[in-house]
Scaffold this active site. Structure first.
Site, PDB file in Angstrom:
ATOM      1  N   LYS A 192       0.063  -8.461   2.638  1.00 16.41           N
ATOM      2  CA  LYS A 192       1.416  -8.130   3.093  1.00 16.41           C
ATOM      3  C   LYS A 192       2.483  -8.487   2.065  1.00 16.41           C
ATOM      4  O   LYS A 192       3.566  -7.902   2.061  1.00 16.41           O
ATOM      5  CB  LYS A 192       1.720  -8.862   4.407  1.00 16.41           C
ATOM      6  N   LYS A 198       5.768  -3.930  -1.012  1.00 16.73           N
ATOM      7  CA  LYS A 198       4.322  -3.926  -1.260  1.00 16.73           C
ATOM      8  C   LYS A 198       3.972  -3.012  -2.428  1.00 16.73           C
ATOM      9  O   LYS A 198       2.914  -3.167  -3.051  1.00 16.73           O
ATOM     10  CB  LYS A 198       3.564  -3.484  -0.013  1.00 16.73           C
ATOM     11  N   GLU A 219      -0.054   4.331   5.294  1.00 16.97           N
ATOM     12  CA  GLU A 219       0.296   5.693   5.688  1.00 16.97           C
ATOM     13  C   GLU A 219       1.787   5.805   5.988  1.00 16.97           C
ATOM     14  O   GLU A 219       2.286   6.907   6.224  1.00 16.97           O
ATOM     15  CB  GLU A 219      -0.499   6.115   6.922  1.00 16.97           C
TER      16      GLU A 219
END
Length: 216
Positions: free
Chosen positions: A14, A74, A164
């Protein structure tokens, strides 16, 4: 190598440590996991965009605004990010490219073997064209490649984050993907997690085996 240990300890990062970069050898192995992933009738219906510079990763963040902005760090802080794209079509020219590569690699014992594979693969593609789901078929194969990449990362001690959550239209426009007959399916960040990555400290949770498996 303890595969079970790798499966139990790999997780979705994360927060990344921006200062730590993957070695060239590690990147080479990760890309090999994509290149050698299996696909239906060896169709290889994919293309991979690798972002390994700040400028390249910033291009990706154009698709990480608004509701997807939580994924931008990220991408920016990871060592490498890969865009896994699926082919929209499998046209005759592309199928000929596959066949030529297989011939160059010595896959055919004689001309008849080459012709047999050509007809078989064209037949499967024709069926999916008839069903109208070539793009979805290609997308399914691309997710197989993602699985190989994530497992390879775990084996190499590399952290990974499949995503996604991005604006596919914005990403397509940034890289002119539609014109190339490609659709971005998933992003995968790669690198090493930061000390403040909360997910690194949490135990893995999966359904019990007796829930997941049954015998025929």
């Amino acid at each position: 190598m303890d595969l079970i240990k790798v499966l139990k300890t790999r997780y979705t990062a994360k927060v990344y440590d921006r200062s730590r970069k993957l070695s060239d050898e590690t990147v080479s192995q990760l890309l090999a996991s994509l290149r050698y992933s299996p696909s239906s009738v060896n169709s290889q219906p994919w293309h991979f965009i690798v972002a390994d510079t700040d400028a390249g990763k910033e291009r990706l963040t154009k698709a990480l605004t608004g509701p997807f902005s939580y994924n931008a760090p990220k991408v920016r802080d990871a060592s490498h990010v890969i865009v896994l794209c699926a082919r929209d079509t499998l046209d005759p020219d592309y199928l000929d490219t596959l066949l030529a590569q297989e011939e160059a690699d010595g896959r055919f014992v004689d001309p008849q073997a080459r012709e047999t594979l050509k007809l078989a693969r064209s037949g499967y593609v024709g069926l999916h064209e008839q069903f109208g789901d070539v793009a979805q078929w290609a997308e399914k194969q691309t997710y197989i490649a993602q699985g190989f990449l994530l497992l390879a990362a775990g084996l190499l001690g590399v952290d990974a984050t499949p995503m996604e959550g991005f604006d596919a239209t914005a990403l397509s426009e940034e890289f002119n993907l539609k014109k190339q007959g490609l659709t971005p399916v998933v992003l995968v960040s790669l690198g090493y997690h930061a000390d403040n990555d909360f997910n690194a400290k949490l135990p893995k949770s999966r359904l019990q085996a007796d829930v997941l498996f049954s015998r025929a």
